[in-house]
Motif scaffolding. Structure first.
Motif, short mmCIF file in Angstrom:
data_model
loop_
_atom_site.label_atom_id
_atom_site.label_comp_id
_atom_site.label_asym_id
_atom_site.label_seq_id
_atom_site.Cartn_x
_atom_site.Cartn_y
_atom_site.Cartn_z
N VAL A 219 -4.41 -7.51 7.68
CA VAL A 219 -3.45 -8.65 7.31
C VAL A 219 -3.54 -9.05 6.00
N VAL A 220 -2.56 -8.95 5.18
CA VAL A 220 -2.68 -9.23 3.69
C VAL A 220 -1.86 -10.54 3.59
N ILE A 221 -2.60 -11.47 2.90
CA ILE A 221 -2.38 -12.65 2.64
C ILE A 221 -1.59 -12.88 1.23
N LEU A 222 -0.50 -13.27 1.04
CA LEU A 222 0.24 -13.62 -0.44
C LEU A 222 0.48 -14.99 -0.55
N ASP A 223 1.05 -15.47 -1.65
CA ASP A 223 1.41 -16.84 -1.87
C ASP A 223 2.44 -17.33 -0.82
N ASP A 224 3.38 -16.38 -0.62
CA ASP A 224 4.51 -16.79 0.20
C ASP A 224 4.57 -16.17 1.53
N TYR A 225 3.80 -15.08 1.66
CA TYR A 225 3.87 -14.22 3.05
C TYR A 225 2.59 -13.87 3.31
N ARG A 226 2.67 -13.59 4.73
CA ARG A 226 1.52 -12.97 5.58
C ARG A 226 2.05 -11.86 6.15
N LEU A 227 1.33 -10.76 6.11
CA LEU A 227 2.00 -9.36 6.51
C LEU A 227 0.85 -8.49 6.95
N VAL A 228 1.32 -7.83 8.16
CA VAL A 228 0.31 -6.74 8.58
C VAL A 228 0.70 -5.43 8.33
N LYS A 229 0.07 -4.51 7.53
CA LYS A 229 0.47 -3.55 7.19
C LYS A 229 -0.80 -2.54 6.85
N TYR A 230 -0.39 -1.09 6.71
CA TYR A 230 -1.40 -0.37 6.21
C TYR A 230 -1.39 -0.41 4.73
N VAL A 231 -2.66 -0.48 4.00
CA VAL A 231 -2.68 -0.66 2.70
C VAL A 231 -3.02 0.97 2.17
N ARG A 232 -2.23 1.10 1.21
CA ARG A 232 -2.46 2.61 0.63
C ARG A 232 -2.61 2.42 -0.76
N ARG A 233 -3.05 3.47 -1.30
CA ARG A 233 -3.41 3.44 -2.66
C ARG A 233 -2.07 3.71 -3.57
N HIS A 234 -1.99 2.81 -4.77
CA HIS A 234 -0.97 3.06 -5.66
C HIS A 234 -1.31 3.92 -7.05
N PRO A 235 -0.30 4.79 -7.65
CA PRO A 235 -0.83 5.36 -8.68
C PRO A 235 -1.25 4.43 -9.83
N ASP A 236 -0.92 3.23 -9.83
CA ASP A 236 -1.38 2.30 -10.93
C ASP A 236 -2.59 1.48 -10.04
N LYS A 237 -3.68 1.40 -10.59
CA LYS A 237 -4.77 0.90 -10.06
C LYS A 237 -4.74 -0.57 -9.86
N ASN A 238 -3.85 -1.01 -10.56
CA ASN A 238 -3.60 -2.62 -10.29
C ASN A 238 -2.60 -2.99 -9.42
N MET A 239 -2.24 -2.04 -8.47
CA MET A 239 -0.94 -2.21 -7.61
C MET A 239 -1.48 -1.45 -6.09
N VAL A 240 -1.08 -2.14 -5.12
CA VAL A 240 -1.20 -1.43 -3.84
C VAL A 240 0.17 -1.10 -2.94
N VAL A 241 0.25 -0.40 -2.22
CA VAL A 241 1.49 0.12 -1.45
C VAL A 241 1.09 -0.46 0.01
N LEU A 242 1.71 -1.45 0.37
CA LEU A 242 1.91 -1.84 2.06
C LEU A 242 2.79 -1.10 2.73
N HIS A 243 2.34 -0.32 3.87
CA HIS A 243 3.46 0.67 4.55
C HIS A 243 3.40 0.19 5.79
N SER A 244 4.55 0.48 6.33
CA SER A 244 4.86 -0.06 7.84
C SER A 244 4.73 1.17 8.71
N ALA A 245 4.30 1.13 10.08
CA ALA A 245 4.22 2.23 10.81
C ALA A 245 5.53 2.68 11.33
N ASN A 246 6.64 1.87 11.21
CA ASN A 246 8.15 1.91 11.60
C ASN A 246 8.58 2.55 10.18
N PRO A 247 9.15 3.60 10.21
CA PRO A 247 9.74 4.33 8.89
C PRO A 247 10.98 3.67 8.74
#
Length: 275
Positions: A219-247
């Motif tokens: 469960v990822v908490i942001l300033d304006d949203y709360r999401l449930v996602k797979y959290v994946r590595r981003h090529p930029d170490k300062n970023m992350v990728v939030l991925h859904s199970a539903n393509p």
């Protein structure tokens, strides 16, 4: 496909009511419609070439080759040569896809297994089969993990402040569920088929300073949203990728510093626990 609500460093003005919830009410597509959408991307047969499986990953990511190369941390020229058959994928190339995308190496190399195997951490409990399991939910004063009746997508309040005693609607006493974990419900189809609409998850808070277990569900908490996602590595170490199970849903790329809170999903219960 679903429109991304988030892009690196900014939010889009979209009518978004839920990806995750501890009771979420959102518009949900009918099952036939969703099946039609999912059927647009056909998985390669086990006997297909590795190039075909890479093309499948590109289509699944909803990116072009250049964008996919950036996401996977690989050279776009090398990718083009591999897809055209002019270059054989090296072990280093395959390992880069496996690490950065969370894809199964076994599936990528020989077509066995599945592209994105279920994370081993989050355990799934289907409908209970014993009377004891069916009676595991009890009142707030009983023993077990607290079950909360909270809509995490309503407002922007930090989730930890919402876990108060007055919001506990009962407790769940099941083997494998720690009484210290927090049980919440989920609505929506972004994590289907991993987490069904109407299912429940048991979560526990994670310190933001702790390393992220890539490929796990949070469960990822942001300033304006709360999401449930797979959290994946981003090529930029300062970023992350939030991925859904539903393509049908696009990946979401966000700055890591935008994350205000993280909860690791420990157990998924794809059934109605409240009788």
């Amino acid at each position: 496909m679903k429109t991304n609500l988030l892009s690196p460093g900014r939010l889009h003005n979209c009518n978004f009511t839920s990806i995750f919830a501890i009771r979420i009410e959102i518009p949900i597509q009918s099952s036939p419609a969703m099946k039609d959408q999912l059927g647009e991307i056909e998985m390669p047969a086990p006997e297909a070439r590795i190039q075909d499986r890479i093309r499948y990953l590109i289509r699944l990511s909803r990116r072009n080759q250049q964008q996919f190369s950036e996401l996977a941390g690989i050279d776009s020229t090398v990718l083009s040569k591999i897809l055209s058959g002019r270059l054989r994928p090296s072990e280093a190339f395959v390992n880069r896809l496996v690490i950065n995308l969370g894809v199964s190496k076994k599936w990528l190399t020989d077509g066995t297994d599945v592209p994105y195997p279920r994370p081993e951490h989050a355990r799934t409990i289907e409908a209970p089969c014993s009377p004891q399991s069916r009676e595991a939910f009890a009142g707030p004063a009983a023993a077990g993990a607290p079950v909360y009746d909270i809509d995490v997508t309503a407002g922007c309040r930090e989730l930890s402040r919402m876990f108060t005693d007055d919001r506990i609607i009962g407790r769940l006493n099941l083997p494998g569920i720690d009484p210290e974990w927090l049980v919440v419900s989920v609505s929506g189809d972004s994590m289907v088929p991993r987490i069904n609409n109407g299912g429940y998850i048991a979560i526990r808070p994670i310190r933001l300073s702790s390393p992220i277990s890539w490929g796990q569900i949070y469960v990822v908490i942001l300033d304006d949203y709360r999401l449930v996602k797979y959290v994946r590595r981003h090529p930029d170490k300062n970023m992350v990728v939030l991925h859904s199970a539903n393509p049908e849903y696009d990946d979401i790329e966000i700055p890591r510093d935008d994350i205000r809170g993280l909860y690791l999903v420990e157990v998924i219960m794809n059934y109605e626990i409240i009788a």
